[in-house]
Design a protein around this motif. Structure first.
Motif, PDB file in Angstrom:
ATOM      1  N   UNK A   1      -0.714   3.629  -1.854  1.00  9.98           N
ATOM      2  CA  UNK A   1      -2.112   3.921  -2.108  1.00  9.98           C
ATOM      3  C   UNK A   1      -2.185   4.776  -3.358  1.00  9.98           C
ATOM      4  N   UNK A   2      -3.363   4.885  -3.924  1.00 11.55           N
ATOM      5  CA  UNK A   2      -3.524   5.695  -5.131  1.00 11.55           C
ATOM      6  C   UNK A   2      -3.143   7.150  -4.875  1.00 11.55           C
ATOM      7  N   UNK A   3      -3.602   7.796  -3.785  1.00  4.38           N
ATOM      8  CA  UNK A   3      -3.165   9.177  -3.520  1.00  4.38           C
ATOM      9  C   UNK A   3      -1.659   9.284  -3.315  1.00  4.38           C
ATOM     10  N   UNK A   4      -1.060   8.253  -2.688  1.00  5.28           N
ATOM     11  CA  UNK A   4       0.375   8.287  -2.465  1.00  5.28           C
ATOM     12  C   UNK A   4       1.170   8.107  -3.758  1.00  5.28           C
ATOM     13  N   UNK A   5       0.581   7.414  -4.743  1.00  4.37           N
ATOM     14  CA  UNK A   5       1.270   7.193  -6.011  1.00  4.37           C
ATOM     15  C   UNK A   5       1.123   8.371  -6.970  1.00  4.37           C
TER      16      UNK A   5
ATOM     17  N   UNK B   1       3.185   9.240 -10.302  1.00  4.51           N
ATOM     18  CA  UNK B   1       2.644   8.686 -11.546  1.00  4.51           C
ATOM     19  C   UNK B   1       1.624   9.591 -12.233  1.00  4.51           C
ATOM     20  N   UNK B   2       1.151  10.616 -11.532  1.00  3.99           N
ATOM     21  CA  UNK B   2       0.114  11.447 -12.128  1.00  3.99           C
ATOM     22  C   UNK B   2      -1.157  10.652 -12.343  1.00  3.99           C
ATOM     23  N   UNK B   3      -1.808  10.859 -13.478  1.00  2.67           N
ATOM     24  CA  UNK B   3      -3.060  10.155 -13.768  1.00  2.67           C
ATOM     25  C   UNK B   3      -2.859   8.657 -13.917  1.00  2.67           C
TER      26      UNK B   3
ATOM     27  N   UNK C   1      -1.592   6.778 -11.936  1.00  3.11           N
ATOM     28  CA  UNK C   1      -1.773   6.101 -10.642  1.00  3.11           C
ATOM     29  C   UNK C   1      -3.006   5.210 -10.659  1.00  3.11           C
ATOM     30  N   UNK C   2      -3.997   5.560 -11.459  1.00  2.00           N
ATOM     31  CA  UNK C   2      -5.216   4.750 -11.568  1.00  2.00           C
ATOM     32  C   UNK C   2      -4.905   3.354 -12.093  1.00  2.00           C
ATOM     33  N   UNK C   3      -3.863   3.255 -12.932  1.00  2.00           N
ATOM     34  CA  UNK C   3      -3.467   1.966 -13.495  1.00  2.00           C
ATOM     35  C   UNK C   3      -2.395   1.307 -12.628  1.00  2.00           C
ATOM     36  N   UNK C   4      -1.476   2.121 -12.106  1.00  2.00           N
ATOM     37  CA  UNK C   4      -0.354   1.581 -11.347  1.00  2.00           C
ATOM     38  C   UNK C   4      -0.823   0.965 -10.028  1.00  2.00           C
ATOM     39  N   UNK C   5      -1.764   1.611  -9.359  1.00  2.00           N
ATOM     40  CA  UNK C   5      -2.234   1.117  -8.050  1.00  2.00           C
ATOM     41  C   UNK C   5      -2.759  -0.322  -8.130  1.00  2.00           C
ATOM     42  N   UNK C   6      -3.690  -0.648  -9.036  1.00  3.68           N
ATOM     43  CA  UNK C   6      -4.151  -2.045  -9.093  1.00  3.68           C
ATOM     44  C   UNK C   6      -3.054  -3.007  -9.556  1.00  3.68           C
ATOM     45  N   UNK C   7      -2.112  -2.519 -10.386  1.00  5.68           N
ATOM     46  CA  UNK C   7      -1.023  -3.389 -10.825  1.00  5.68           C
ATOM     47  C   UNK C   7      -0.147  -3.786  -9.642  1.00  5.68           C
ATOM     48  N   UNK C   8       0.171  -2.815  -8.788  1.00  7.56           N
ATOM     49  CA  UNK C   8       0.980  -3.113  -7.608  1.00  7.56           C
ATOM     50  C   UNK C   8       0.219  -4.019  -6.648  1.00  7.56           C
ATOM     51  N   UNK C   9      -1.068  -3.800  -6.510  1.00  7.93           N
ATOM     52  CA  UNK C   9      -1.867  -4.655  -5.627  1.00  7.93           C
ATOM     53  C   UNK C   9      -1.909  -6.091  -6.145  1.00  7.93           C
ATOM     54  N   UNK C  10      -1.944  -6.231  -7.476  1.00 12.98           N
ATOM     55  CA  UNK C  10      -1.919  -7.580  -8.058  1.00 12.98           C
ATOM     56  C   UNK C  10      -0.601  -8.274  -7.728  1.00 12.98           C
ATOM     57  N   UNK C  11       0.518  -7.523  -7.828  1.00  3.62           N
ATOM     58  CA  UNK C  11       1.819  -8.116  -7.540  1.00  3.62           C
ATOM     59  C   UNK C  11       1.917  -8.555  -6.078  1.00  3.62           C
ATOM     60  N   UNK C  12       1.441  -7.713  -5.161  1.00  2.19           N
ATOM     61  CA  UNK C  12       1.520  -8.065  -3.739  1.00  2.19           C
ATOM     62  C   UNK C  12       0.628  -9.263  -3.429  1.00  2.19           C
ATOM     63  N   UNK C  13      -0.530  -9.325  -4.089  1.00  2.00           N
ATOM     64  CA  UNK C  13      -1.412 -10.473  -3.847  1.00  2.00           C
ATOM     65  C   UNK C  13      -0.825 -11.752  -4.437  1.00  2.00           C
TER      66      UNK C  13
END
Length: 236
Positions: free
Chosen positions: A3-7, A11-13, A15-27
């Protein structure tokens, strides 16, 4: 899962970019284990890139520009001479008022008989007439170098390229490289000659490479020119 809070702790700030990137990979069909392996691989690649960049340093002389951190040429050269333990090979087209730059090197050369200093120089820019032979200019250069630039009692090796003096066609073959090679471990390649202006005032650009394989290859090139008699030694 993630999740974004968990990242955020990782990742620091970003995380706003990393979270949707990881969600795209899982989807797209990546499972969590595959995503983890991918992230670890990216982390290792970035670490290797950072390590490589730390071994490469931009060296600039001239007016400072805001936002561009640099190290100047003179400071770099003096620090390399301080660092040298076994040998230093220097190539330069011109020398002028260089005694201050070479004083530490001359001291080391006098104190340690196993410490080796080698210069590869150009003589063609000193040629004023066809009567100025290589032998004549070499003798003059050697004497002037020891008088003006070298403060030590044990002279260094000095080599020059004689091809311009032997060319019947009149083409000039000059030594134009400006380099410092320390202990065959560090290579400094620069546009700056060993002159007061070039080391401190001119706009000059160079690269300091703390990469032994590159330094060894560069040293091997000049050593090869010496061993195959392309270069000729100035008698000390």
């Amino acid at each position: 899962g993630f999740s974004k809070p968990g990242l955020t702790p990782f990742c620091g700030e970003a995380a706003t970019i990393v979270d949707p990137a990881l969600r795209y990979l899982t989807s797209a069909g990546f499972n969590h284990q595959t995503v983890g392996v991918l992230c670890q691989s990216i982390g290792r690649a970035l670490a290797e890139r950072d390590a490589t960049e730390r071994s490469i340093q931009l060296v600039l002389s001239g007016p400072e520009v805001a936002g561009t951190p640099v190290v100047d040429t003179k400071t770099t050269v003096l620090s390399l001479f301080e660092e040298a333990q076994q040998e230093v090979l220097i190539t330069s087209y011109v020398f002028h008022k260089a005694a201050g730059l070479f004083s530490l090197l001359a001291q080391k050369h006098d104190q340690n008989p196993n410490f080796r200093v080698t210069f590869v120089v150009d003589l063609t820019h000193s040629r004023k007439s066809p009567d100025d032979t290589a032998t004549k200019l070499a003798q003059s250069f050697g004497a002037n170098f020891r008088k003006q630039h070298w403060t030590g009692t044990r002279p260094p090796e000095i080599w020059y390229d004689p091809r311009s003096f032997e060319n019947a066609g009149g083409e000039r073959d000059i030594l134009h490289a400006k380099t410092v090679i320390v202990d065959r471990q560090i290579a400094f390649i620069t546009s700056a000659n060993f002159t007061e202006a070039a080391q401190a005032r001119n706009i000059e650009a160079g690269v300091l490479l703390r990469q032994p394989r590159i330094a060894e290859r560069l040293h091997g090139y000049f050593a090869g020119l010496i061993s195959t008699n392309v270069l000729r030694r100035i008698n000390n």
